[in-house]
Design an enzyme around this catalytic site. Sequence first.
Site, PDB file in Angstrom:
ATOM      1  N   LYS A 141       0.900  -1.535  -0.456  1.00  0.00           N
ATOM      2  CA  LYS A 141      -0.204  -0.357   0.050  1.00  0.00           C
ATOM      3  C   LYS A 141       0.672   0.969   0.327  1.00  0.00           C
ATOM      4  CE  LYS A 141      -3.675  -2.515  -0.683  1.00  0.00           C
ATOM      5  NZ  LYS A 141      -4.926  -2.693   0.282  1.00  0.00           N
TER       6      LYS A 141
HETATM    7  C1  LIG Z   1      -5.405  -3.830   0.585  1.00  0.00           C
HETATM    8  C2  LIG Z   1      -7.322  -3.094   1.010  1.00  0.00           C
HETATM    9  C3  LIG Z   1      -8.052  -3.912   2.062  1.00  0.00           C
HETATM   10  C4  LIG Z   1      -6.795  -4.154   3.032  1.00  0.00           C
HETATM   11  O1  LIG Z   1      -6.141  -3.546   3.638  1.00  0.00           O
HETATM   12  P1  LIG Z   1      -5.627  -4.443   4.877  1.00  0.00           P
HETATM   13  O2  LIG Z   1      -4.677  -3.846   5.594  1.00  0.00           O
HETATM   14  O3  LIG Z   1      -4.862  -5.827   3.893  1.00  0.00           O
HETATM   15  O4  LIG Z   1      -6.207  -5.249   5.697  1.00  0.00           O
HETATM   16  C5  LIG Z   1      -8.863  -3.041   2.019  1.00  0.00           C
HETATM   17  N1  LIG Z   1     -10.046  -2.345   0.819  1.00  0.00           N
HETATM   18  C6  LIG Z   1      -8.782  -2.676   0.216  1.00  0.00           C
HETATM   19  C7  LIG Z   1      -9.856  -1.827  -1.792  1.00  0.00           C
HETATM   20  C8  LIG Z   1      -7.935  -2.830  -0.296  1.00  0.00           C
HETATM   21  O5  LIG Z   1      -7.361  -2.907  -1.481  1.00  0.00           O
END
Ligand SMILES: *Cc1c(COP(=O)(O)O)cnc(C)c1O
Length: 385
Positions: free
Chosen positions: A186
Amino acid sequence: MAAPFLPFALPEIGDEEIAEVVDCLRSGWLTTGPRTRQFETEFGGFLGGGVEAIAVNSATSGLHLALEAIGVGPGDEVVVPTYTFTATAEVVRHLGARPVLVDVDPETLNVTPGAVEAALSPRTRAVIPVHFAGLACDIAALRRVTEPRGVRVVEDAAHALPSTTNGEMVGSLASAATVFSFYATKPITTGEGGMVVTRDQDVAARCRVMRLHGISRDVFERYRAERPAWQYDVVAPGYKYNMPDLAAAIGIHQLRKARAYRQRREQIALAYDTAFAGLPVQLPARAPAGDDHAWHLYVLRLAPAAPVGRDELIARLAERGIGTSVHFIPLHLFEYWRSALGHAPGDFPVALAAYQAAVSLPIYTRMTGGDVERVIEAVRELLAS
Ligand SMILES: *Cc1c(COP(=O)(O)O)cnc(C)c1O
């Protein structure tokens, strides 16, 4: 000699993050404590202040906490775009409520106020807009539809650090809550982690209690407070969703670079846009003038006239040592969601067509200018008619 494999995504971890993790290890305080507190404070400041920030161990747990805090439960409906990651909808099921899927805008791939309005029912408790790829949804327009009906907005901002809508930062708006992800791929990372931000004191207080077993004060405070260290109360059957200081140590330094990271990703996006302008593709939507796109993802969509199909493009790029991905496989195509919610593939034609045409190209700060050129040359070669 073939060029080394270019992964789809790679985190950028500097010496500052490494030194802070080592200091944390030496400090003897590994779980939620002073570094998590510092990360929360600085995260709230990054968004302009006046918000509560609650660090958690993933965006998924953050979304779960936020929905629980606004009272989502059995019998309720929560409107969710089908064009998202399964986490956005699974947390609705964890609370015994029903996700109501909606299609997305063909340009932005975000939910539209019109589609959300059409999906509202007397049982609708909340809507979860997803800022797809880091391009912010127009939350003000969405709230004009939801607010008169008493429907709360919980923003899935997993892609959107930092990004703005109508000149305001995602996370600083008057939604019930906004949730960021610090998963390894991310915009900034703590390995695993997330942040719930809110201006609603009740939501903040409930999230703080529920992220740690329903204990009324967290461990750090318990050991600092006047009262005996062993004394605490349990006010609900909470969860184990707290962020450890080891992760916050990374996040503190990642956050300081979040704006520079965004700028570098935007440079890559602009280079891609320029290079691909004449190809049989649909370029990703831009942010409105004056707003910032976080550019977490760069999603190209192949036009019907493209000389290769999407799957073949991905395979040919892999042969050239270039990693790609697909965002997203719409929820209503998965076995579980299809059967649980009773959907057919054609129910959401925009999402289906976008998915069939989409390929996500590498866009991250560790890419060199040469890496970007390599992706550009390969894509142009494969898509030139
Ligand atoms: C990655 C993601 C999540 C979940 O994030 P985590 O930190 O891995 O729980 C939720 N929504 C979207 C759109 C994502 O891309």
